[in-house]
Design a protein around this motif. Structure first.
Motif, PDB file in Angstrom:
ATOM      1  N   GLU A 198       0.831  -1.211   0.000  1.00  0.00           N
ATOM      2  CA  GLU A 198       0.000   0.000   0.000  1.00  0.00           C
ATOM      3  C   GLU A 198       0.859   1.252   0.000  1.00  0.00           C
ATOM      4  OE1 GLU A 198       1.199  -0.823   4.113  1.00  0.00           O
ATOM      5  OE2 GLU A 198       0.441  -2.078   2.473  1.00  0.00           O
ATOM      6  N   ILE A 199       1.973   1.223   0.706  1.00  0.00           N
ATOM      7  CA  ILE A 199       2.890   2.361   0.687  1.00  0.00           C
ATOM      8  C   ILE A 199       3.600   2.429  -0.655  1.00  0.00           C
ATOM      9  CG2 ILE A 199       4.940   3.385   1.757  1.00  0.00           C
ATOM     10  CD1 ILE A 199       4.058   2.199   4.408  1.00  0.00           C
ATOM     11  N   LEU A 200       3.962   1.275  -1.217  1.00  0.00           N
ATOM     12  CA  LEU A 200       4.578   1.245  -2.539  1.00  0.00           C
ATOM     13  C   LEU A 200       3.664   1.891  -3.567  1.00  0.00           C
ATOM     14  CD1 LEU A 200       6.668   0.339  -4.626  1.00  0.00           C
ATOM     15  CD2 LEU A 200       5.600  -1.919  -4.611  1.00  0.00           C
ATOM     16  N   ALA A 201       2.369   1.586  -3.524  1.00  0.00           N
ATOM     17  CA  ALA A 201       1.420   2.178  -4.481  1.00  0.00           C
ATOM     18  C   ALA A 201       1.385   3.697  -4.343  1.00  0.00           C
ATOM     19  CB  ALA A 201       0.029   1.591  -4.266  1.00  0.00           C
ATOM     20  N   ASP A 202       1.430   4.197  -3.113  1.00  0.00           N
ATOM     21  CA  ASP A 202       1.423   5.649  -2.895  1.00  0.00           C
ATOM     22  C   ASP A 202       2.702   6.297  -3.416  1.00  0.00           C
ATOM     23  OD1 ASP A 202      -1.076   5.540  -1.740  1.00  0.00           O
ATOM     24  OD2 ASP A 202      -0.324   5.484   0.320  1.00  0.00           O
ATOM     25  N   VAL A 203       3.836   5.605  -3.237  1.00  0.00           N
ATOM     26  CA  VAL A 203       5.104   6.150  -3.727  1.00  0.00           C
ATOM     27  C   VAL A 203       5.108   6.202  -5.253  1.00  0.00           C
ATOM     28  CG1 VAL A 203       7.597   5.774  -3.871  1.00  0.00           C
ATOM     29  CG2 VAL A 203       6.422   5.423  -1.710  1.00  0.00           C
ATOM     30  N   ILE A 204       4.598   5.146  -5.899  1.00  0.00           N
ATOM     31  CA  ILE A 204       4.527   5.133  -7.360  1.00  0.00           C
ATOM     32  C   ILE A 204       3.676   6.284  -7.864  1.00  0.00           C
ATOM     33  CG2 ILE A 204       3.648   3.852  -9.348  1.00  0.00           C
ATOM     34  CD1 ILE A 204       4.430   1.281  -7.850  1.00  0.00           C
ATOM     35  N   LYS A 205       2.531   6.491  -7.243  1.00  0.00           N
ATOM     36  CA  LYS A 205       1.660   7.594  -7.641  1.00  0.00           C
ATOM     37  C   LYS A 205       2.370   8.937  -7.487  1.00  0.00           C
ATOM     38  CE  LYS A 205      -2.501   7.191  -6.197  1.00  0.00           C
ATOM     39  NZ  LYS A 205      -3.707   7.171  -5.310  1.00  0.00           N
TER      40      LYS A 205
ATOM     41  N   VAL B  91       5.758   9.571  -7.486  1.00  0.00           N
ATOM     42  CA  VAL B  91       6.865   9.807  -8.411  1.00  0.00           C
ATOM     43  C   VAL B  91       6.369  10.034  -9.830  1.00  0.00           C
ATOM     44  CG1 VAL B  91       8.508   8.527  -6.997  1.00  0.00           C
ATOM     45  CG2 VAL B  91       7.298   7.337  -8.846  1.00  0.00           C
ATOM     46  N   GLU B  92       5.174   9.549 -10.143  1.00  0.00           N
ATOM     47  CA  GLU B  92       4.596   9.805 -11.464  1.00  0.00           C
ATOM     48  C   GLU B  92       4.091  11.235 -11.590  1.00  0.00           C
ATOM     49  OE1 GLU B  92       2.862   5.454 -12.851  1.00  0.00           O
ATOM     50  OE2 GLU B  92       1.574   6.790 -11.704  1.00  0.00           O
ATOM     51  N   GLN B  93       3.650  11.795 -10.491  1.00  0.00           N
ATOM     52  CA  GLN B  93       2.984  13.099 -10.541  1.00  0.00           C
ATOM     53  C   GLN B  93       3.802  14.244  -9.974  1.00  0.00           C
ATOM     54  OE1 GLN B  93      -0.639  12.403  -8.369  1.00  0.00           O
ATOM     55  NE2 GLN B  93      -1.504  11.026  -9.924  1.00  0.00           N
ATOM     56  N   ALA B  94       4.691  13.941  -9.044  1.00  0.00           N
ATOM     57  CA  ALA B  94       5.350  15.015  -8.299  1.00  0.00           C
ATOM     58  C   ALA B  94       6.395  15.726  -9.139  1.00  0.00           C
ATOM     59  CB  ALA B  94       5.998  14.452  -7.034  1.00  0.00           C
ATOM     60  N   GLU B  95       6.532  17.000  -8.895  1.00  0.00           N
ATOM     61  CA  GLU B  95       7.624  17.786  -9.440  1.00  0.00           C
ATOM     62  C   GLU B  95       8.550  18.142  -8.289  1.00  0.00           C
ATOM     63  OE1 GLU B  95       6.170  21.147 -11.526  1.00  0.00           O
ATOM     64  OE2 GLU B  95       5.010  19.985 -12.989  1.00  0.00           O
TER      65      GLU B  95
ATOM     66  N   LYS C 266       9.149   4.431 -11.876  1.00  0.00           N
ATOM     67  CA  LYS C 266       8.451   5.000 -13.031  1.00  0.00           C
ATOM     68  C   LYS C 266       8.450   4.050 -14.215  1.00  0.00           C
ATOM     69  CE  LYS C 266       9.312   9.934 -12.171  1.00  0.00           C
ATOM     70  NZ  LYS C 266      10.053  11.133 -12.643  1.00  0.00           N
ATOM     71  N   ASN C 267       9.465   3.207 -14.320  1.00  0.00           N
ATOM     72  CA  ASN C 267       9.657   2.409 -15.523  1.00  0.00           C
ATOM     73  C   ASN C 267       9.418   0.914 -15.342  1.00  0.00           C
ATOM     74  OD1 ASN C 267      10.926   4.291 -17.757  1.00  0.00           O
ATOM     75  ND2 ASN C 267      11.810   4.929 -15.802  1.00  0.00           N
ATOM     76  N   PHE C 268       9.305   0.454 -14.101  1.00  0.00           N
ATOM     77  CA  PHE C 268       9.121  -0.968 -13.834  1.00  0.00           C
ATOM     78  C   PHE C 268       8.101  -1.165 -12.723  1.00  0.00           C
ATOM     79  CE2 PHE C 268      13.317  -0.621 -15.655  1.00  0.00           C
ATOM     80  CZ  PHE C 268      13.455  -1.756 -16.445  1.00  0.00           C
ATOM     81  N   THR C 269       7.464  -2.324 -12.740  1.00  0.00           N
ATOM     82  CA  THR C 269       6.711  -2.763 -11.566  1.00  0.00           C
ATOM     83  C   THR C 269       7.571  -3.782 -10.820  1.00  0.00           C
ATOM     84  OG1 THR C 269       5.611  -4.593 -12.732  1.00  0.00           O
ATOM     85  CG2 THR C 269       4.498  -2.440 -12.711  1.00  0.00           C
TER      86      THR C 269
END
Length: 429
Positions: free
Chosen positions: A261-268, A270-274, A383-386
């Motif tokens: 669940e924390i991994l999913a939040d981190v992925i979200k 790094v995809e969106q954050a500047e 960003k590039n792998f699961t």
């Protein structure tokens, strides 16, 4: 009145310490039973162990001149006059020369290189392959440290230096030499010579070329140091610089894999954050809290040092435990839990209670570099792998650094491949 030196632990506790795969569990048990000041109860090996903010402040700042970094351990044999194992003016001179490449203003210029080296390693992964992030993280860290410090592209050298580097790390890891300093160290000579020859060849090549690179190696050459002293600093930074980053990367992936669940939040994020991703930064900090790569410091006491709980006499060996400090329940709420949120919103802990990179004048030179490296590498990979953790048991191994054993096995898939498959699947339905 100060507490007396901690009592002998019983036979059962001593046997547990000798038999366990890692002394961390028994050390925590002793700390809980005795407090922040005790002796390890093994005949012939009775170092004092201290931890907590007071111990960190005295060891790293106020009483540091009563301690000696040079000792009779194999790390001194290996690093010789390296900055990590020298004292006084000699240490200060080497450190001043070595700090320049790690100044905060220099960090941004390494970003593209770090991403490039990460992609190089990741390009060897097959879609759906199970990889060990302890191994893959070490490859990435090696390539980055070699390029940063020596302007050396080590990609083609990895097959030649991989096993010798692992053997070199094993040489300075805890072992029977702790109990018997003169124990024969068979099986290391060839590997240590291979690493020496490799480093000397880099020095010789730079001197012959006469080129001026703005890197760590060039600063040492320009300072007029001889090849042997340069080798000592190079090996110090190669081992310390890449092995700590390896452990940080591996533990972070292990913890994220165990907390999807924390991994999913981190992925979200790094995809969106500047800019700097805050949650990922907190995850890295919490990884460093739970599993600090340099988890314990080893000193010889030159003069008596007094702590609230007792006195360490001159001539004794003393360990200060970063690991126990970071898990002290008097400081950390739910100290054993992985909780990146504890670093959110500027929350503060007592000074010297969070010291993953040490502190005081001898704090780790590469602290900012290592954290930036972890952010860049992890963000790029997510960003590039699961990454899907296989769920195998992991324990903390006390080597030269604190690393996850038997590794961190994860199934990896390129994200663009997954997206394409999902599109095809949807079109068929």
């Amino acid at each position: 009145m100060k507490k007396a030196i901690s009592p002998e632990l019983g036979r059962e506790a001593m046997l547990a310490l000798l038999k366990t795969r890692s002394p961390l569990g028994p050390l925590k048990a002793m700390a809980k039973h005795v407090g922040r000041f005790f002796q390890i109860p093994i005949p012939g090996f009775r170092p004092y162990v201290v931890f907590g903010p007071e111990a960190a402040r005295k060891v790293l700042v106020t009483e540091r001149n009563k301690l000696r970094w040079r000792n009779t351990d194999p790390v001194t044999d290996l690093l010789r006059r390296g900055v990590l194992v020298t004292d006084g003016d000699e240490h200060d001179h080497y450190r001043e020369l070595m700090e320049i490449p790690f100044q905060p203003a220099q960090l941004s210029k390494y970003t593209d290189m770090m991403i490039s080296q990460t992609e190089r390693v990741a390009s060897t992964w097959q879609n759906g392959q199970i990889v060990d992030m302890l191994v893959e993280g070490r490859k990435i860290a090696l390539l980055i440290i070699m390029q940063t410090l020596f302007s050396k592209d080590a990609w083609n050298d990895i097959p030649k230096i991989w096993d010798p580097i692992l053997k070199t790390i094993q040489y300075v890891s805890p072992g029977l030499w702790i109990l018997w300093r003169k124990i024969p160290r068979l099986g290391y000579g060839k590997s240590l010579k291979t690493i020496d020859d490799y480093l000397y060849s880099i020095i010789d090549e730079r001197r012959k070329e006469g080129r001026k690179a703005n890197d760590f190696l060039q600063h040492l050459i320009d300072a007029g140091l001889n090849n042997d002293i340069i080798r000592d600093q190079m090996l110090t930074m190669l081992i310390a610089g890449h092995d700590t980053s390896t452990a940080l990367l591996a533990w972070t992936f292990a913890l994220l894999g165990e907390h999807p669940e924390i991994l999913a939040d981190v992925i979200k994020e790094v995809e969106q954050a500047e800019g700097k991703p805050q949650l990922l930064d907190n995850v890295i900090k919490e990884s460093l809290r739970l599993y600090p790569p340099i988890h314990i410091g080893n000193r010889r006491v030159a003069e008596d040092i007094e702590f609230t709980e007792g006195t360490v006499p001159a001539g004794e060996r003393m360990f200060y435990s970063i690991y126990l400090t970071h898990r002290d329940p008097e400081i950390w709420e739910n100290a054993e839990d992985f909780c990146p949120e504890r670093f959110s919103h500027g929350r503060k802990t007592p000074p010297m209670s969070y010291i993953p990179f040490g502190g005081g004048p001898r704090a780790c030179i590469g602290a900012a570099f290592g954290q930036a490296e972890a952010r860049i590498v992890i963000a790029y990979l997510l960003k590039n792998f699961t990454f899907e953790f296989t769920g195998h048991p992991i324990h903390a191994h006390m080597g030269a650094t604190l690393e996850p054993r038997p590794g961190v096995r994860m199934q990896v898939k390129r994200r663009e491949i997954i997206s394409t498959q999902q599109v095809i699947s949807k079109s068929k339905t």
